[in-house]
Design a protein around this motif. Structure first.
Motif, PDB file in Angstrom:
ATOM      1  N   ALA A 183      71.838 -65.628  63.521  1.00  0.00           N
ATOM      2  CA  ALA A 183      72.890 -66.658  63.524  1.00  0.00           C
ATOM      3  C   ALA A 183      73.006 -67.330  62.162  1.00  0.00           C
ATOM      4  O   ALA A 183      74.032 -67.939  61.843  1.00  0.00           O
ATOM      5  N   ALA A 184      71.973 -67.205  61.341  1.00  0.00           N
ATOM      6  CA  ALA A 184      71.997 -67.849  60.023  1.00  0.00           C
ATOM      7  C   ALA A 184      72.912 -67.121  59.043  1.00  0.00           C
ATOM      8  O   ALA A 184      73.179 -67.625  57.946  1.00  0.00           O
ATOM      9  N   PHE A 185      73.368 -65.913  59.403  1.00  0.00           N
ATOM     10  CA  PHE A 185      74.182 -65.142  58.460  1.00  0.00           C
ATOM     11  C   PHE A 185      75.494 -64.661  59.060  1.00  0.00           C
ATOM     12  O   PHE A 185      75.970 -63.562  58.769  1.00  0.00           O
ATOM     13  N   THR A 186      76.075 -65.494  59.881  1.00  0.00           N
ATOM     14  CA  THR A 186      77.338 -65.155  60.543  1.00  0.00           C
ATOM     15  C   THR A 186      78.547 -65.676  59.765  1.00  0.00           C
ATOM     16  O   THR A 186      78.431 -66.529  58.896  1.00  0.00           O
TER      17      THR A 186
ATOM     18  N   HIS B 180      78.330 -61.751  58.833  1.00  0.00           N
ATOM     19  CA  HIS B 180      79.289 -61.862  57.724  1.00  0.00           C
ATOM     20  C   HIS B 180      79.436 -60.501  57.022  1.00  0.00           C
ATOM     21  O   HIS B 180      78.440 -59.817  56.787  1.00  0.00           O
TER      22      HIS B 180
ATOM     23  N   VAL C 247      77.133 -59.966  54.213  1.00  0.00           N
ATOM     24  CA  VAL C 247      75.727 -59.723  54.555  1.00  0.00           C
ATOM     25  C   VAL C 247      75.538 -58.245  54.933  1.00  0.00           C
ATOM     26  O   VAL C 247      74.571 -57.597  54.501  1.00  0.00           O
TER      27      VAL C 247
ATOM     28  N   GLN D  43      80.526 -71.011  59.398  1.00  0.00           N
ATOM     29  CA  GLN D  43      79.932 -69.786  58.860  1.00  0.00           C
ATOM     30  C   GLN D  43      78.464 -70.034  58.543  1.00  0.00           C
ATOM     31  O   GLN D  43      78.138 -70.635  57.517  1.00  0.00           O
ATOM     32  N   GLY D  44      77.591 -69.512  59.393  1.00  0.00           N
ATOM     33  CA  GLY D  44      76.165 -69.659  59.132  1.00  0.00           C
ATOM     34  C   GLY D  44      75.780 -69.168  57.751  1.00  0.00           C
ATOM     35  O   GLY D  44      74.933 -69.757  57.065  1.00  0.00           O
ATOM     36  N   ALA D  45      76.429 -68.092  57.306  1.00  0.00           N
ATOM     37  CA  ALA D  45      76.071 -67.497  56.018  1.00  0.00           C
ATOM     38  C   ALA D  45      76.304 -68.452  54.854  1.00  0.00           C
ATOM     39  O   ALA D  45      75.516 -68.487  53.902  1.00  0.00           O
TER      40      ALA D  45
ATOM     41  N   SER E 269      73.493 -71.108  54.901  1.00  0.00           N
ATOM     42  CA  SER E 269      72.188 -70.517  54.560  1.00  0.00           C
ATOM     43  C   SER E 269      72.088 -70.191  53.071  1.00  0.00           C
ATOM     44  O   SER E 269      71.014 -70.284  52.477  1.00  0.00           O
ATOM     45  N   MET E 270      73.204 -69.794  52.474  1.00  0.00           N
ATOM     46  CA  MET E 270      73.180 -69.417  51.052  1.00  0.00           C
ATOM     47  C   MET E 270      73.461 -70.606  50.134  1.00  0.00           C
ATOM     48  O   MET E 270      73.416 -70.460  48.916  1.00  0.00           O
TER      49      MET E 270
ATOM     50  N   THR F  28      79.348 -61.677  49.028  1.00  0.00           N
ATOM     51  CA  THR F  28      79.575 -62.530  50.200  1.00  0.00           C
ATOM     52  C   THR F  28      80.415 -63.749  49.826  1.00  0.00           C
ATOM     53  O   THR F  28      81.373 -64.105  50.524  1.00  0.00           O
TER      54      THR F  28
END
Lengths: 145, 145, 145, 145
Positions: free
Chosen positions: A45-48, A55, A58, B19-21, B24-25, B61
Motif C-alpha cells: 500500500a506504500a507504493f500505490t 504505481h 514502481v 498516492q501512497g507512492a 513514501s518517496m 515515477t
C-alpha cells in the motif's frame, strides 16, 4: 548464453543489496540465469497510485532493475551497467497479491545491450501480464562504482 | 489553455494525497497551472540504485505523476487519468540535493493526451536536466475512482 | 555548440546524398547548424497510408534522418552515426502541402547522443506539429562507411 | 483469438492496396491470421541509408504497417486503426536479400490495442532479427475512411 564473469551472480546480488530502492519497495531476487533475471515483490500500500493499484513508476522501477541486471549477467568483469532509456506499456491495472518481474537480454553487445521485461500480477493462483518494457542498457568501464 | 473543471486543482491534490507512492518517496506538489504540473523531491538514500544516485525508476515515477496530473488538469470533470505508456531517457546520473519534475501537455484530446516531462537535479544552486520523458495518458470515464 | 569537425556540413551533405531513401521520398536538407538539422519534403501520394495522409513510417524516416544528422554535426571527424532506438508519437494526421522536420541534440556524449525531433505540416500558410520523436544516436568509430 | 469482422481479411487487403507507401517500397502481405500479420519486402537500393543498408525508417514503416494491420484484424467492423505511438530498437544493420516483418497483438482493447513487431533479415538461408517495435494502436469509429 553463459556468464562472462564467474563472479557475476555474487556481484549482482551485492549490487542489488546496495540499491536502497529495492529494499524500500520490498523487491527481491527470485532467479538469475545468464541473460535473464526474475524479481518479485509483494503488494504494498506504500507504493500505490490513487486507485489503490501499484504505481506505474514502481512497476517500472522493478522491470528496469530486472532488465539492467539481466544485461549485467552477460557483461565483462570490469563493466558497470547503466540504463540509457526504456519504454513501458501498461496493459492492465497493477492489481494483485504479489508481482513477478522478468528481464531478459535480446541482444548483448560490447557497449549496448537490448533487453525486454514484463510485469506479471499474481492473484489467487492466476497470472496476468500488466506491463511490458523494452530497455537499452550500456556497459561503462574504467570507473569505480 | 484553461482548466475545464473548476475543481481541477482541488481534485488533483486529493488524488495526489491518495498516492501512497508519492508520500513514501517524499514527492510533493510545487505548482499546478492548466496543462502543467511541477513536483519536487529531496534526495533520499532510501530510493537509490547501487552507486548512490536516485534510481531511474524513482525518477520515472515522479515524471509519470507530473505528466499524468498535467493531463488531468485539462480533462473533463467526469474523467480519470490512466498512463498508457511512457519512454524515459537518462542523460546523467540523478545526483543532487533535490529534484524538480516538470510535466506538460503537448496535445490534449478527448481520449488521449500527449505529454512530456523532465527531471532536473538541483545541487548548490546549479540545475541539470538528468532525464526526459514522453508519455501518453488516457481519459477514462464512467468509473468510480 | 559548435562543429567539432570543420568538414561536418560537407560530409553531412555527401552522406545525405548517398541515402537512397531521401531521394526516393523527395526529402531535402533545408538548414544545418551545430546540433540542429532541418529537412523538408513535399506531400507525395507515393508515400501515403490508406486514408491519403503521409504514412507514419515515412514521417518517422524523415525525423530519424533529421535527428541522426543533428547528432552527426557534433561528432568527431572519425565517427559515423547509427540509430540505436527512437520513439515517435503521432498527434494528428500528416495532412499538408509540405512538411518540415526538425532534429536537435539534447545531450551530446562521446558514445551516445540524445536527440529530439518533430514533424510540422505546412498547409496554406498554417503550421501544425503532427508528430514528435526522441532518438538515441551512437557514434561508431574505426569503421569505413 | 478470432476475427470479429468476417470481412477483416478482405478489408485489410483493400486498405493495404490503398497505401501508396507499401507499393512504392515493394512491401507485400505474406500472411494474415487473427491478431498477427506478416509482411515481406525485397532489398531495395532506393530505400537505403548512406552505408547501403535499408533505412531504419523504412524498416519501421513496414513494422508499423504489420502492427497496425495485426490490431485491425481484431477490431469491430466499424473501426479504423490509427497509430498512436511506436518505439523501434535497432540491433543490427538491415542487410539482407529480403526482409520479413511480423506484427502481433499483445492486448486488444475496445479503444487501444498493444502490439509488438520485429524485422528479420533473410540472407542466403540465414535469418537475423535486425529490429523490434512496440506500438500502441487506436480504434477510431464513426468516420469514413
Amino acid at each position: 548464453m553463459q556468464f562472462r564473469n564467474p563472479e557475476a551472480v555474487a556481484r549482482l546480488k551485492a549490487d542489488f543489496d546496495r540499491q536502497g530502492a529495492m529494499a524500500s519497495m520490498g523487491i527481491s531476487v527470485a532467479d538469475v540465469t545468464p541473460g535473464r533475471v526474475v524479481l518479485t515483490m509483494p503488494f504494498s500500500a506504500a507504493f500505490t497510485q490513487h486507485h489503490g493499484f501499484m504505481h506505474a513508476g514502481v512497476i517500472t522501477t522493478a522491470m528496469d532493475s530486472a532488465c539492467g541486471f539481466a544485461a549485467f549477467t552477460l557483461m565483462d568483469a570490469d563493466a558497470e551497467v547503466l540504463t540509457v532509456e526504456f519504454k513501458s506499456n501498461f496493459m492492465s491495472p497493477a492489481a494483485g497479491q504479489s508481482f513477478r518481474f522478468e528481464g531478459e537480454v535480446i541482444k548483448a553487445g560490447r557497449t549496448l545491450t537490448f533487453t525486454q521485461g514484463r510485469a506479471i500480477a499474481l492473484d489467487d493462483g492466476t497470472q496476468k501480464t500488466v506491463a511490458t518494457m523494452t530497455a537499452t542498457m550500456m556497459a561503462v568501464r574504467g570507473k569505480t562504482g
